[in-house]
Design a protein around this motif. Structure first.
Motif, short mmCIF file in Angstrom:
data_model
loop_
_atom_site.label_atom_id
_atom_site.label_comp_id
_atom_site.label_asym_id
_atom_site.label_seq_id
_atom_site.Cartn_x
_atom_site.Cartn_y
_atom_site.Cartn_z
N HIS A 1 -0.02 9.03 -15.72
CA HIS A 1 -0.84 9.77 -14.75
C HIS A 1 -1.70 10.76 -15.51
O HIS A 1 -1.24 11.39 -16.47
N GLU A 2 -2.93 10.88 -15.07
CA GLU A 2 -3.81 11.89 -15.64
C GLU A 2 -4.63 12.47 -14.51
O GLU A 2 -5.19 11.73 -13.69
N CYS B 1 -5.95 5.92 3.48
CA CYS B 1 -5.61 5.33 2.19
C CYS B 1 -6.10 3.89 2.11
O CYS B 1 -5.96 3.13 3.06
N SER C 1 -4.88 7.55 -11.33
CA SER C 1 -4.86 8.64 -10.35
C SER C 1 -4.52 8.11 -8.97
O SER C 1 -4.52 6.92 -8.73
N VAL C 2 -4.26 9.05 -8.10
CA VAL C 2 -4.06 8.71 -6.70
C VAL C 2 -5.38 8.16 -6.17
O VAL C 2 -6.44 8.73 -6.40
N ARG C 3 -5.31 7.04 -5.48
CA ARG C 3 -6.53 6.42 -5.01
C ARG C 3 -6.85 6.82 -3.59
O ARG C 3 -6.07 7.45 -2.92
N ALA D 1 2.33 6.49 -6.96
CA ALA D 1 1.22 7.27 -7.50
C ALA D 1 1.40 8.77 -7.19
O ALA D 1 1.17 9.63 -8.05
N ARG D 2 1.83 9.05 -5.98
CA ARG D 2 2.01 10.45 -5.58
C ARG D 2 3.13 11.12 -6.36
O ARG D 2 2.98 12.24 -6.85
N PRO E 1 -7.74 10.81 0.22
CA PRO E 1 -7.21 12.16 0.41
C PRO E 1 -7.88 13.20 -0.47
O PRO E 1 -8.28 12.91 -1.58
N ARG F 1 0.82 -1.20 0.00
CA ARG F 1 0.00 0.00 0.00
C ARG F 1 0.86 1.26 0.00
O ARG F 1 0.64 2.20 -0.77
N ARG G 1 3.14 0.58 -12.76
CA ARG G 1 2.63 1.95 -12.95
C ARG G 1 3.38 2.70 -14.05
O ARG G 1 2.96 3.75 -14.48
N GLU H 1 -7.19 3.89 -12.11
CA GLU H 1 -5.94 3.54 -11.46
C GLU H 1 -4.82 4.53 -11.75
O GLU H 1 -3.82 4.56 -11.05
N GLN I 1 1.29 3.88 -3.13
CA GLN I 1 0.91 5.28 -2.94
C GLN I 1 2.07 6.23 -3.25
O GLN I 1 1.87 7.28 -3.85
#
Lengths: 521, 521
Positions: free
Chosen positions: A518-519, B455, B474-476, A163-164, B479, A156, A194, B472, A160
């Motif tokens: 990323h979008e 999260c 995007s940040v999941r 993704a961040r 937050p 997790r 990713r 997916e 994250q």
């Protein structure tokens, strides 16, 4: 329907490539408007046309090359090349910019971002860092190299942080993981999934005197074997190292035994080309004193790494705040690279690195977030902090000792900080030919920045006392984040506003090797 | 339907009030959970019940007091008191926090936020500041006090800066405007309309040697008369000064003639109670040298203001970076207040103020954004920068000169910086009895902070190479901004994460005197 090329249309902004490094102080941004095309096959830039800015000349460009828009409802013609078109919106102040390169980030520490109290390096490690890192697996269990053996909480956190960082425009990151093989391999797998370009380092720390008993490699041998295991996993995951590469990662001199340092230096050198290496150097004055005490036989902190063949042209040295002139000379001679982590250096009170000095001496410097010594996973924040701390360095005793009369040349401009975040970072990871700009043949690692439209002009002065309500309660107009454009700015000033007030809201989309990763939705 | 009270339910976090100021370094946040009620009539807190946290005890509280929810579909009963209920969402990590107080901000400079290059104070004023301020009206035209005579572009900027600061949770701001009366009055009218608490200062600058010819009061007399005109306008707009108050604003010593300084000191003193005063002091070393040269008859920079009765307990001195110990003593004696503007001081390379020293000597300190010397209109950013610069001050020559062995006590904690942003700011504007916390009887100037949910836990390790797509990308998870909560944090750590990674996305709603003035949509 598949397409051979993607044509990016609109405004492209990047820094010029400086073969000799960033030694000039009159760096200017380059802005081009037109079209640039990228091969789907290898994600590389195959050409551009800065005359094809208007609609007519763009259509002519399409016609001459025999390109057809894959999204347009036209009949296929086997002679035609199918292309996808991605356009930046001028009215929304959009532009393409090279992806950011984070040359130093600790992925497992991400849950601690912002948690450091008033500690400095050595007590911060004990209080915050080692406890969180130890949660990424168990030591002394049956050896495994399977990512699925990592704890779910580790997956997790790693998912994250990838993704961040992608959402902040980071297309390439050099990660410290933990000592644990399964979780380290999971970080590699998740970055691969990713689509983030990444260097993945299993952390080596086998000196029980300076590692907690609950979080330590059992021996130099185990440290080496575990490292080899992650290298093999990564070489299986991505055999050609297209996206993911291993990086040899002795945590820092105090946590590593001499046999371990020696073995890791040899390990890196045993590959062709040699493996990348990353570690920390001279972040904090107490740490420097400790290294001096632990390695009395070495000339300096940098000398320790040099002694064990860890100071190579593929080595990333994080921090470099308290280097002596002799150490800088050694680093320059060995062509080792420096990751400047200003947010972290301020947050932990480590001090301010002499970035201008290092640049002028010919040392290659990039930027690092150093999560979670650094509180932010955004390289744009690192760009800001690099500017800010360079404006304060002239007030520090360390700087004044070397430069009794600061003349302002120590300050980094916005353009220079952006150079460090892109071209500089590319040079730090030895990919200056491939990354950091929009040069022909380079890999398209990029972000589409959107500042938003110009603020509306109509303001009512009705002061009846009933106040505002409904929509009026919010910020009006075109901005997507905190950047306000009033319409009087030059394009260079818009970039400055992006740097000083922008955040992930301004990152509309991110590509690595031409693939959208990323979008913003 | 109208309501007599608003009941705020949920979690309330604030700092304790320290009558002697912030001289302790063991400051802790206070968290209460329950209900707090505010009168619609005067916006003041009429009581709270920290036992009424669960649903049962809250219903009992409602019953005992005879309160009925104005939004519920119940029959009216004339004995009942209609109340509106606003609830923070625990699962989304929401809490009420006192509104921020910005003790120093230049509203007209907002379009320049982020534009300063590598300049320092005096050249920055000439290159960036005076040109933008001069656009807020014409000097030497027929005198007018009508806001509608201000240029439309001025209204747009002023409306935006108020909207932006509100969106960052700033419920009270002390504004520098420009020399122009109509635009200054428009700023007052717009703040009044949007419901922001504000001190509005027409800028006085009549010394042609240090003001550009295109932007200067014609004489000390004109400067005084124009100032009186804005004071009268504000006293008409808001006769009781409920929201908007005038503040006498000599720009800084070099731009003001002696007759002007003298007249402004007398003007402030001629009111009962005396008017508030704001100016700049000792921001930059060249400026300090200039003042010494211009006012050889005065003992010091602070002495200049004291000489003209401008150093009062209602005076806000911005910056105070390079004060001597004697000046600090004078300021403390006169009970004048200091606005610490760390983002600006770093951005312009001014230096780092000795905040801990001032606090320990009994000087009252609040925070200021100093837009646009400061690049951000967010006090949360000022909180961060106050922490960061305090972690660097021990490395500066100025600090080491006074404290040869820094022991870490110079560092401001997150809690202390938040104190400066709320209670400290309230004391700086002499409203410590009314603002800065959730004490009984205080005015409810507050923000509802939302960090977002924990999260998500499920991460797929499918590394088939097809990558992620759609959602997916995007940040999941939960937050709303950049604050990631993993569920292991204490509540104090959540506050630290808010301070280090939060932004306006985390400000869900803002109230001034119980009236909602911003809502995130």
């Amino acid at each position: 329907m598949s397409h051979e090329l993607t044509i990016y249309r609109g405004t492209f902004i990047h820094l010029p490539r400086l073969e000799g490094g960033l030694t000039t102080s009159k760096l200017k941004l380059i802005r081009n408007r037109g079209a640039l095309w990228v091969s789907t096959l290898d994600g590389r830039i195959k050409g551009f046309d800065w005359d094809a800015h208007d609609e007519g000349s763009f259509r002519e460009l399409m016609r001459v090359n025999g390109w057809v828009d894959v999204d347009a409802q036209t009949n296929g013609n086997s002679d035609h090349v199918k292309v996808k078109i991605v356009t930046s919106n001028e009215e929304r102040n959009e532009f393409f910019f090279p992806g950011f390169i984070d040359t130093h980030i600790h992925a497992p520490q991400y849950p601690n971002a912002g948690l450091f109290g008033s500690t400095t390096l050595l007590d911060w490690l004990e209080t915050y860092t080692f406890p969180v890192e130890s949660g990424f697996g168990k030591t002394n269990t049956t050896p495994s190299n399977k990512p699925e053996d990592a704890p779910p909480s580790a997956l997790r956190v790693y998912d994250q942080v990838i993704a961040r960082t992608l959402s902040h425009g980071t297309t390439c990151a050099s990660y410290f993981a933990t000592v644990h093989v399964p979780a380290t391999n999971a970080l590699a797998a998740l970055a691969h999934k990713r689509g983030q370009r990444a260097f993945i380092g299993r952390v080596c720390m086998d000196n029980p005197s300076f590692c907690p008993d609950y979080y330590c490699d059992a021996s130099a041998e185990e440290s080496l074997e575990s490292t080899k295991s992650t290298i093999e996993y990564i070489h299986t995951l991505d055999p050609k190292g297209v996206l993911i590469k291993p990086i040899v990662t002795p945590r820092f001199a105090p946590t590593c035994s001499r046999p371990s340092l020696k073995a890791l230096g040899s390990l890196a050198a045993s590959y062709t080309p040699p493996l990348h290496i990353q570690t920390h150097i001279s972040e904090n004055e107490n740490e420097v004193a400790l290294v001096k005490e632990l390695f009395p036989e070495c000339s300096s902190y940098a000398g320790v790494y040099d002694n064990y063949n860890l100071l190579t042209e593929r080595t990333i040295l994080a921090h470099a705040v308290h280097l002596t002139p002799e150490e800088r000379q050694l680093i320059q001679k060995q062509k080792a690279k420096v990751s400047h982590c200003p947010a972290s250096n301020s947050a932990l009170g480590s001090g301010i690195a002499l970035v201008r000095t290092m640049l002028q001496e010919g040392i290659t410097v990039g930027l690092g977030t150093d999560v979670s010594g650094g509180y932010s996973s955004s390289i744009l924040e690192a760009v800001r902090q690099a500017c800010l701390s360079s404006r304060l360095v002239g007030h520090t005793t360390k700087y004044v000792n070397e430069n009794p009369q600061p003349d302002g040349s120590e300050k980094l401009s916005v353009e220079e900080s952006l150079y460090l975040a892109t071209r500089g970072g590319a040079d730090v990871v030895c990919m200056g030919d491939d990354l950091g700009g929009f040069d022909n043949g380079m890999i398209f690692d990029a972000q589409l920045i959107q500042l938003g439209g110009v603020c509306e002009d109509v303001v009512s002065l009705d002061v009846s006392g009933n106040g505002v309500s409904g929509d009026e309660l919010s910020v009006r107009g075109g901005p997507v984040g905190n950047v306000d454009i009033f319409g009087t700015e030059t394009w260079e000033e818009k970039i400055q506003k992006w740097v000083w007030s922008g955040d992930d809201r301004n990152v509309k989309a991110v590509w690595v090797a031409g693939r959208m990763v990323h979008e913003r939705v």
